[in-house]
Scaffold this motif. Structure first.
Motif, short mmCIF file in Angstrom:
data_model
loop_
_atom_site.label_atom_id
_atom_site.label_comp_id
_atom_site.label_asym_id
_atom_site.label_seq_id
_atom_site.Cartn_x
_atom_site.Cartn_y
_atom_site.Cartn_z
N SER A 6 24.87 -49.30 -49.26
CA SER A 6 24.72 -47.69 -49.76
C SER A 6 25.22 -46.99 -48.74
CB SER A 6 23.25 -47.77 -50.23
OG SER A 6 22.45 -47.58 -49.11
N THR A 7 25.34 -46.01 -49.10
CA THR A 7 26.06 -44.61 -48.11
C THR A 7 24.63 -44.31 -47.15
OG1 THR A 7 27.45 -43.76 -49.81
CG2 THR A 7 26.77 -42.46 -47.83
N PHE A 8 23.38 -44.31 -47.77
CA PHE A 8 22.13 -44.24 -47.04
C PHE A 8 22.06 -45.21 -45.70
CE2 PHE A 8 17.70 -44.99 -46.18
CZ PHE A 8 17.23 -43.73 -45.57
N GLY A 9 22.28 -46.50 -46.27
CA GLY A 9 22.19 -47.48 -45.33
C GLY A 9 23.07 -47.47 -44.12
N LEU A 10 24.51 -47.15 -44.53
CA LEU A 10 25.52 -47.21 -43.66
C LEU A 10 25.32 -46.05 -42.61
CD1 LEU A 10 28.53 -47.70 -45.74
CD2 LEU A 10 27.65 -49.37 -44.11
N VAL A 11 24.65 -44.88 -43.21
CA VAL A 11 24.58 -43.71 -42.31
C VAL A 11 23.44 -43.77 -41.34
CG1 VAL A 11 24.07 -41.02 -42.21
CG2 VAL A 11 25.73 -41.99 -43.89
N LEU A 12 22.40 -44.45 -41.90
CA LEU A 12 21.14 -44.81 -41.28
C LEU A 12 21.41 -45.76 -40.07
CD1 LEU A 12 18.13 -44.51 -40.58
CD2 LEU A 12 17.81 -46.56 -42.36
N LEU A 14 24.42 -46.03 -38.68
CA LEU A 14 25.45 -45.40 -37.67
C LEU A 14 24.62 -44.50 -36.79
CD1 LEU A 14 28.31 -44.90 -36.69
CD2 LEU A 14 28.28 -43.10 -38.36
N VAL A 15 23.64 -43.89 -37.41
CA VAL A 15 22.76 -42.65 -36.56
C VAL A 15 22.13 -43.58 -35.65
CG1 VAL A 15 21.30 -40.94 -36.62
CG2 VAL A 15 23.06 -40.94 -38.57
N ALA A 16 21.39 -44.55 -36.24
CA ALA A 16 20.53 -45.30 -35.39
C ALA A 16 21.04 -46.19 -34.15
CB ALA A 16 19.74 -46.46 -36.10
N ALA A 17 22.36 -46.58 -34.45
CA ALA A 17 23.08 -47.16 -33.48
C ALA A 17 23.57 -46.20 -32.37
CB ALA A 17 24.24 -47.85 -34.03
N ALA A 18 23.78 -44.89 -32.80
CA ALA A 18 24.35 -44.12 -31.92
C ALA A 18 23.15 -43.64 -30.86
CB ALA A 18 24.86 -42.96 -32.42
N LEU A 19 21.92 -43.36 -31.58
CA LEU A 19 20.68 -43.05 -30.66
C LEU A 19 20.22 -44.27 -29.98
CD1 LEU A 19 18.70 -41.19 -33.56
CD2 LEU A 19 19.94 -40.21 -31.77
N LEU A 162 14.84 -44.18 -35.09
CA LEU A 162 14.92 -44.69 -36.53
C LEU A 162 14.27 -43.68 -37.30
CD1 LEU A 162 13.89 -48.42 -36.20
CD2 LEU A 162 16.19 -47.49 -36.54
N ALA A 163 13.41 -42.75 -36.77
CA ALA A 163 12.71 -41.68 -37.74
C ALA A 163 13.84 -40.88 -37.81
CB ALA A 163 11.38 -41.48 -37.25
N ALA A 164 14.43 -40.40 -36.90
CA ALA A 164 15.44 -39.29 -36.68
C ALA A 164 16.53 -39.81 -37.56
CB ALA A 164 15.57 -38.84 -35.42
N ALA A 165 17.03 -40.86 -37.46
CA ALA A 165 18.27 -41.32 -38.07
C ALA A 165 17.89 -41.54 -39.76
CB ALA A 165 18.51 -42.80 -37.79
N GLY A 166 16.73 -41.99 -40.02
CA GLY A 166 16.29 -41.93 -41.43
C GLY A 166 16.46 -40.30 -42.02
#
Length: 429
Positions: A6-12, A14-19, A162-166
């Motif tokens: 899902s797009t949510f999973g991909l964005v999550l 991506l943001v988690a990996a970046a953080l 992870l919370a911020a990425a979510g």
């Protein structure tokens, strides 16, 4: 079939990996900076302690010196006549190596400093007064506590990341989810502002694109329905005449057989116009042709060419879609003969940034209430301007102009008559 993420999973992710990457880089830089600071500050303290201990050890008769040495032994500082042992572990702590490097640099002789780890970490400094004497400083190991602290900090930071990425992923994907839920309504023609309030600009642009696509699909569906209705209407009358003629045995009479052939030709023209309307000519490549020659060829095919006159330059070469433009210009000339009256005219005019092909007649013109609707599929002129035709001629000409980046202009002429103008931008052509 493998389920797509899902797009949510991909964005999550991506943001988690970046953080997490930023956290890892920050931790690495912090360790490197901390090692340098520890090597500089602790190295100076270690050298000062070693020099002071060496001075005290050179005065064995001094009771106060012996008392201070005893206190230093309790703190892990000793004076040894033995040689430094070989390390029993493969890798020495990098921070201790940095301390030894600082001490050796301040002494001006790095060979006087030895680091051992057996497994206790020790820093051996050779005495300046007695080369056989070594000052041994025990380096307390903070590695387990640092490791535990680093793991705890990493765990807390990872949970925060992870919370911020979510949260970020939810804020980014919520408009897309709303758009996906409203896509059928948008395709059906619902307004976008009512369902996408507060959405990002890109989502609104996507919604507008979906709405435009829906409008085009609805227009194409209406055209198909209209085309089917028009074909059924156009074919019914000549087919009925042919059937009646066959039942009456008219095929043996030359005159009646000619009428039957005329009906077949009418059917063929109607089907040809319908096919041309459906195909549109989008796949035809641009070719440089002489529009003056094209107009002359079409004039030569008229049944009454003497009723026509051509105006314009002797040569006008531009890149166009030849078949599509030939059909469009031919349809305009057919319409002029069917609904208008001579004299007819074809004019080629080159203006600044555009080329115009004007087909005009001196008939009765078009009623004002009908003029704005001309060009719609299967719309025929009123009885005041004649009859017949498939009602697709102006539609094909209009599409031809649009595919060339131009437009079809229809207007009544002053003093009576009608003029149809194909305007093609030179840049687009």
């Amino acid at each position: 079939m493998r389920r797509a993420p899902s797009t949510f999973g991909l964005v999550l992710a991506l943001v988690a990996a970046a953080l997490l990457l930023a956290l890892a880089l920050s931790s690495g830089l912090q360790r490197r900076f901390g090692k340098q600071v520890m090597g500089d500050s602790y190295g100076r303290l270690a050298l000062a302690t070693a020099l002071a201990t060496d001075e005290l050890a050179s005065r064995p008769q001094d009771a106060a010196a012996r008392q201070v040495l005893a206190s230093l032994r309790l703190l892990g500082v000793q004076v040894s006549e033995a040689q430094p042992p070989a390390p029993s572990v493969r890798r020495i702590a990098p921070a201790l190596v940095a301390v030894a490097r600082t001490v050796g640099g301040l002494l001006g002789d790095p060979s006087r400093v030895v680091v051992t780890q057996t497994p206790e970490s020790q820093l051996w400094v050779r005495s300046t007064r007695d080369p056989a004497r070594w000052i041994v400083l025990r380096a307390p190991s903070y590695r387990p506590r640092l490791l535990d602290s680093a793991l705890l900090v990493s765990l807390i930071a990872g949970l925060i990341a992870l919370a911020a990425a979510g949260l970020a992923a939810r804020l980014l994907t919520r408009p897309l989810e709303r758009l996906a839920a409203q896509a059928p309504a948008l395709l059906a023609g619902a307004p976008t502002d009512a369902v996408l309030d507060g959405s990002p600009r890109e989502v609104r642009r996507l919604a507008d694109a979906i709405g435009d696509a829906g409008e085009r699909l609805r227009g194409a569906a209406r055209e198909r329905e209209l085309m089917l209705a028009g074909i059924s209407h156009d074919l019914r009358t000549p087919l009925a005449r042919l059937r009646l003629a066959l039942e009456l045995g008219d095929a043996g009479d030359a005159t009646r057989r000619a009428a039957m052939v005329a009906d077949l030709e009418e059917l063929d023209r109607a089907l040809e116009q319908c096919l041309a309307f459906v195909r549109e000519g989008r796949d035809e490549a641009l070719q440089a042709i002489d529009l003056a020659t094209l107009a002359g060829q079409l004039l030569a095919l008229r049944q009454q060419p003497d009723e026509w006159q051509a105006d314009g330059p002797a040569e006008l070469v531009v890149p166009v879609r030849p078949t599509l433009l030939r059909r469009a210009l031919g349809n305009l000339m057919d319409n002029a003969e069917r609904y208008g009256a001579p004299p007819f005219s074809v004019a080629l005019v080159r203006e600044a940034g555009a080329i115009e092909l004007r087909v005009s007649d001196r008939g009765a013109g078009a009623p004002p209430e009908l003029l704005a609707r001309l060009g719609q599929p299967f719309l025929r002129g009123d009885p005041a301007r004649g009859g017949g035709g498939s009602g697709l001629g102006l539609s094909i000409a209009s599409r031809a102009a649009q595919l060339h980046g131009g437009e079809l202009r229809l207007a009544n002429r002053p003093g009576g008559g009608f003029i149809a103008t194909l305007r093609l931008p030179v840049a687009a052509a």
